[in-house]
Design a protein around this motif. Structure first.
Motif, PDB file in Angstrom:
ATOM      1  N   ALA A 292      -8.230   3.451  -3.746  1.00 45.33           N
ATOM      2  CA  ALA A 292      -7.940   2.226  -2.736  1.00 45.33           C
ATOM      3  C   ALA A 292      -7.612   0.859  -3.743  1.00 45.33           C
ATOM      4  N   LEU A 293      -8.678   0.802  -4.695  1.00 47.83           N
ATOM      5  CA  LEU A 293      -8.638  -0.665  -5.249  1.00 47.83           C
ATOM      6  C   LEU A 293      -7.487  -0.691  -6.017  1.00 47.83           C
ATOM      7  N   ASN A 294      -7.077   0.389  -6.736  1.00 46.09           N
ATOM      8  CA  ASN A 294      -5.896   0.174  -7.561  1.00 46.09           C
ATOM      9  C   ASN A 294      -4.741   0.119  -6.716  1.00 46.09           C
ATOM     10  N   GLU A 295      -4.277   0.744  -5.801  1.00 46.10           N
ATOM     11  CA  GLU A 295      -3.457   0.498  -4.847  1.00 46.10           C
ATOM     12  C   GLU A 295      -3.422  -1.136  -4.115  1.00 46.10           C
ATOM     13  N   ALA A 296      -4.507  -1.444  -3.801  1.00 42.04           N
ATOM     14  CA  ALA A 296      -4.712  -2.570  -3.065  1.00 42.04           C
ATOM     15  C   ALA A 296      -4.204  -3.939  -4.186  1.00 42.04           C
ATOM     16  N   ASP A 297      -4.904  -3.449  -5.537  1.00 41.90           N
ATOM     17  CA  ASP A 297      -4.702  -4.628  -6.744  1.00 41.90           C
ATOM     18  C   ASP A 297      -3.014  -4.784  -6.501  1.00 41.90           C
ATOM     19  N   ALA A 298      -2.358  -3.611  -6.476  1.00 45.14           N
ATOM     20  CA  ALA A 298      -0.785  -3.623  -6.918  1.00 45.14           C
ATOM     21  C   ALA A 298      -0.184  -4.436  -5.476  1.00 45.14           C
ATOM     22  N   LYS A 299      -0.754  -4.227  -4.410  1.00 49.04           N
ATOM     23  CA  LYS A 299      -0.092  -4.913  -3.140  1.00 49.04           C
ATOM     24  C   LYS A 299      -0.461  -6.062  -3.083  1.00 49.04           C
ATOM     25  N   LEU A 300      -1.355  -6.663  -3.779  1.00 50.24           N
ATOM     26  CA  LEU A 300      -1.727  -8.187  -3.827  1.00 50.24           C
ATOM     27  C   LEU A 300      -0.623  -8.823  -4.729  1.00 50.24           C
ATOM     28  N   ASP A 301      -0.175  -8.313  -5.835  1.00 53.80           N
ATOM     29  CA  ASP A 301       0.767  -8.695  -6.510  1.00 53.80           C
ATOM     30  C   ASP A 301       1.955  -8.842  -5.752  1.00 53.80           C
ATOM     31  N   GLU A 302       2.218  -7.879  -4.897  1.00 48.63           N
ATOM     32  CA  GLU A 302       3.599  -7.840  -4.003  1.00 48.63           C
ATOM     33  C   GLU A 302       3.636  -9.028  -2.973  1.00 48.63           C
ATOM     34  N   PHE A 303       2.318  -9.381  -2.322  1.00 53.03           N
ATOM     35  CA  PHE A 303       2.037 -10.239  -1.483  1.00 53.03           C
ATOM     36  C   PHE A 303       2.463 -11.557  -2.194  1.00 53.03           C
ATOM     37  N   ASP A 304       1.789 -11.577  -3.375  1.00 53.33           N
ATOM     38  CA  ASP A 304       1.957 -13.036  -4.268  1.00 53.33           C
ATOM     39  C   ASP A 304       3.455 -13.255  -4.350  1.00 53.33           C
ATOM     40  N   ALA A 305       4.238 -12.127  -4.901  1.00 53.05           N
ATOM     41  CA  ALA A 305       5.664 -12.187  -5.251  1.00 53.05           C
ATOM     42  C   ALA A 305       6.399 -12.713  -3.824  1.00 53.05           C
ATOM     43  N   MET A 306       5.949 -12.230  -2.753  1.00 52.61           N
ATOM     44  CA  MET A 306       6.582 -12.586  -1.654  1.00 52.61           C
ATOM     45  C   MET A 306       6.452 -14.070  -1.194  1.00 52.61           C
ATOM     46  N   VAL A 307       5.349 -14.405  -1.421  1.00 51.47           N
ATOM     47  CA  VAL A 307       5.110 -16.083  -1.085  1.00 51.47           C
ATOM     48  C   VAL A 307       5.913 -16.769  -2.358  1.00 51.47           C
ATOM     49  N   ILE A 308       6.016 -16.264  -3.274  1.00 49.71           N
ATOM     50  CA  ILE A 308       6.789 -17.192  -4.498  1.00 49.71           C
ATOM     51  C   ILE A 308       8.372 -17.123  -4.084  1.00 49.71           C
ATOM     52  N   ALA A 309       8.766 -15.913  -3.541  1.00 48.83           N
ATOM     53  CA  ALA A 309      10.085 -15.766  -3.509  1.00 48.83           C
ATOM     54  C   ALA A 309      10.467 -17.032  -2.061  1.00 48.83           C
ATOM     55  N   GLN A 310       9.711 -16.911  -1.162  1.00 49.87           N
ATOM     56  CA  GLN A 310       9.625 -18.201  -0.503  1.00 49.87           C
ATOM     57  C   GLN A 310       9.992 -19.600  -0.937  1.00 49.87           C
ATOM     58  N   LEU A 311       8.929 -19.742  -1.796  1.00 54.29           N
ATOM     59  CA  LEU A 311       8.884 -21.139  -2.429  1.00 54.29           C
ATOM     60  C   LEU A 311      10.327 -21.137  -3.158  1.00 54.29           C
ATOM     61  N   THR A 312      10.709 -20.362  -3.742  1.00 54.58           N
ATOM     62  CA  THR A 312      11.955 -20.773  -4.497  1.00 54.58           C
ATOM     63  C   THR A 312      13.248 -20.506  -3.884  1.00 54.58           C
ATOM     64  N   SER A 313      13.281 -20.090  -2.579  1.00 54.47           N
ATOM     65  CA  SER A 313      14.290 -19.789  -1.852  1.00 54.47           C
ATOM     66  C   SER A 313      14.873 -21.081  -0.868  1.00 54.47           C
ATOM     67  N   ASP A 314      16.184 -20.843  -0.630  1.00 53.69           N
ATOM     68  CA  ASP A 314      16.795 -22.064   0.022  1.00 53.69           C
ATOM     69  C   ASP A 314      16.988 -21.748   1.694  1.00 53.69           C
ATOM     70  N   ARG A 315      16.509 -20.575   1.978  1.00 56.57           N
ATOM     71  CA  ARG A 315      16.469 -20.448   3.402  1.00 56.57           C
ATOM     72  C   ARG A 315      15.676 -21.396   4.284  1.00 56.57           C
TER      73      ARG A 315
END
Lengths: 224, 384
Positions: A154-177
């Motif tokens: 579970a920790l390994n899965e969640a660890d990967a998920k944290l990266d996905e959530f971070d990527a989602m936030v960063i994507a909004q930072l750099t988006s023009d929407r």
């Protein structure tokens, strides 16, 4: 690992505290359910506001109860008190209490008018939220059974998920929407990440030594 | 999940039933100690006993002797059991023993006051812990200030205890055993006679025999009580936690007082009960209002030790003095608990002292040294 060494069944009020921790996690699960129902348009946020706050208050009450009982345990047992267990419980009840706070934040996004329906990311975020909700139940089970193997997975899965959530936030930072689209996505991703990270902290109690509790969600370079 | 090594360590690997059996054994040794004390005093002879206790023939000196003796052994149970043994031997009268018993009640409060010193570096925490510890002191001091003059003037405590003692001695006879010949007493006498016989065979006579028997008996009383307390604390730990949690949850009241009685009777030490409260008070998880009735219950519960000790004595006066101890605390509770305005007096005094002690740490040392050492010492010298 910490609990394998220091906690034991049949020993006093520690068992009661274990039950209260399960109660806390269950109450957090219910709070997240209420919040996500509002967030994904299944109910109107205003309709469930009171219910959500009541549920969160029960989590806070349990946290205070557990802390008091741990002080009593230390006072009554004196030198034979289960000090490592006390420290671990003190640490994880704080993490569990934070789950309720972040669930309230999710509801706040919905209540403030944040609307995810109709966005391209809607299904993905809804699935992520369901995954996080499932992680609450998994954490409860893993903690109750001190299942180190399942905790590691579970920790390994969640660890990967944290990266996905971070990527989602960063994507909004750099988006023009427009911000009314990007802000709710970023906020929800951030809150889901924090819920996951706090659940990971709880699970570290099963696999990590006491001094390394909570370090799993650090940046990988800072962990050890 | 495997059982942790810590769990095994905590219970010492000894099963609960075995610990309880051990406690029964230690209780037997305790009674043998009280009986030995009584026998030792008798061996000394009436003249020697009179010389020893002549020093504390004044009630005030007796009160201070009770305080000082309890401070020295850090256990009112040891002091009161010894007093019961002395009364049982006939070398100390009930009238002379009553102030000593009251002194023991005050002396025992030093332990939890010392426990509160662990918080001395953290102001707010220390204020709460010290107030919680000294509320026990103030209750006992107020009770003595009220009841000692009353007892000296009217003998109401010892008379009530004597009446109760006669009634109980009557019920013992009804139960089929004449006073002084119960199976418990016979079982306790046997080893004492054996030890006395052995010492006489070794050529020891009056002075040395009495002194050795006294020393051995005091050591036995002390050791047995320490071992009873240690084992019962382990056996009772879970229940004690549950009890304290219940008190914290439901608040103060008679339930809290009962908890104090039960825990203290079980562990045979009011100091354990009141010292457990100190860190809880310091941490702020229990208020002074909630801790106070637990303390009163502990005060009452600790009187059971003297009652147990009286089982070993032949003379009914031993039971009378043990019951006087109980009644002193019962009356104390009846005066200082039911009425809110009176109930608050010891708490207010404790809070005021804690306030000053938190600001000036020297006050703490002065309080401990003066109340528990200097005043009793000077009191004994001046009033003897």
């Amino acid at each position: 690992m910490v609990f394998e060494l220091f906690s034991g069944k049949g020993e006093s009020q520690i068992e009661r505290i274990e039950e209260q921790i399960q109660e806390m996690l269950a109450a957090c699960g219910r709070t997240i359910d209420i919040a996500t129902d509002a967030l994904f348009g299944r109910v109107a946020p205003a309709e469930v506001g009171t219910k959500l706050r009541k549920s969160d208050r029960s989590v806070n009450r349990l946290e205070r109860e557990i802390r008091r009982e741990l002080v009593v345990h230390a006072g009554v047992r004196g030198a034979s008190a289960d000090i490592p267990a006390i420290l671990v419980y003190m640490s994880i009840v704080k993490d569990i209490e934070r789950l309720g706070d972040y669930a309230k934040n999710l509801w706040d996004v919905a209540n403030a008018g944040g609307d995810l329906t109709g966005l391209a990311e809607f299904d993905r975020i809804r699935n992520d939220a369901a995954w996080v909700r499932e992680l609450v139940d998994r954490t409860a089970r893993i903690f109750a059974e001190r299942d180190a193997e399942a905790a590691q997975v579970a920790l390994n899965e969640a660890d990967a998920k944290l990266d996905e959530f971070d990527a989602m936030v960063i994507a909004q930072l750099t988006s023009d929407r427009p911000s009314r689209e990007g802000v709710p996505i970023a906020l929800v991703a951030r809150y889901l990440k924090r819920i996951s990270a706090h659940l990971m902290n709880v699970m570290t109690a099963v696999v990590m030594p006491l001094d390394r509790l909570d370090y799993w969600d650090e940046d990988k370079a800072d962990r050890w | 999940m495997a059982e942790s090594p810590a769990t095994t360590e905590r219970s010492g690997g000894v099963p609960r039933w075995l610990r309880l059996l051990l406690v029964l054994g230690f209780l037997y040794l305790f009674l043998v100690g009280v009986k030995g004390l009584e026998t030792g005093i008798k061996v000394f002879g009436a003249d020697t006993a009179e010389r020893i206790f002549g020093y504390v023939s004044s009630p005030v000196a007796g009160l201070f002797a009770g305080i000082l003796a309890t401070v020295l052994v850090q256990s009112s149970s040891v002091t009161t059991s010894t007093i019961v043994g002395l009364v049982g031997s006939g070398s100390l009268s009930v009238a002379a023993a009553v102030p000593m018993i009251m002194g023991a009640n005050i002396g025992t409060t030093v332990t939890n006051t010392l426990a509160s010193l662990g918080h001395v570096r953290r102001g707010a925490e220390f204020r709460r812990a010290f107030a919680g510890a000294t509320v026990h002191d103030f209750f006992n001091v107020f009770a003595v200030l009220l009841f000692l003059p009353l007892e000296l003037a009217t003998g109401f405590l010892s008379r009530s205890a004597s009446a109760l003692s006669s009634a109980l001695a009557g019920s013992e006879a009804v139960a089929g055993a004449a006073p002084g010949t119960s199976p418990i007493k016979s079982a306790i006498k046997a080893p004492v006679k054996l030890i006395e016989g052995g010492m006489t065979d070794l050529g020891l006579h009056t002075g040395w025999l009495g002194a050795l028997l006294l020393a051995l008996s005091l050591a036995l009383i002390f050791l047995a009580l320490v071992l009873i307390t240690r084992n019962m604390r382990i056996v009772m730990a879970g229940r004690m936690e549950a009890g304290f949690n219940a008190v914290l949850g439901r608040g103060a009241g008679v339930g809290a007082m009962i908890l104090g009685v039960v825990v203290t009777v079980a562990v045979q030490s009011s100091s354990i009960t009141t010292s457990i409260l100190v860190p809880l008070l310091g941490a702020g998880v229990i208020t002074l209002e909630n801790a106070y009735p637990v303390t009163l219950g502990a005060n009452l519960g600790t009187t059971v030790t003297a009652l147990l000790a009286s089982l070993a004595a032949d003379r009914p006066e031993a039971l009378t003095i043990a019951l006087t101890h109980t009644l002193f605390n019962v009356f104390g509770i009846l005066v200082f608990y039911p009425l809110p305005a009176v109930r608050r007096l010891p708490m207010r005094a404790a809070r005021a002292l804690a306030e000053v002690a938190t600001r000036r740490k020297r006050v703490v040392v002065a309080y401990l040294v003066f109340v528990f050492v200097v005043v009793p010492l000077v009191g004994i010298v001046v009033f003897r």
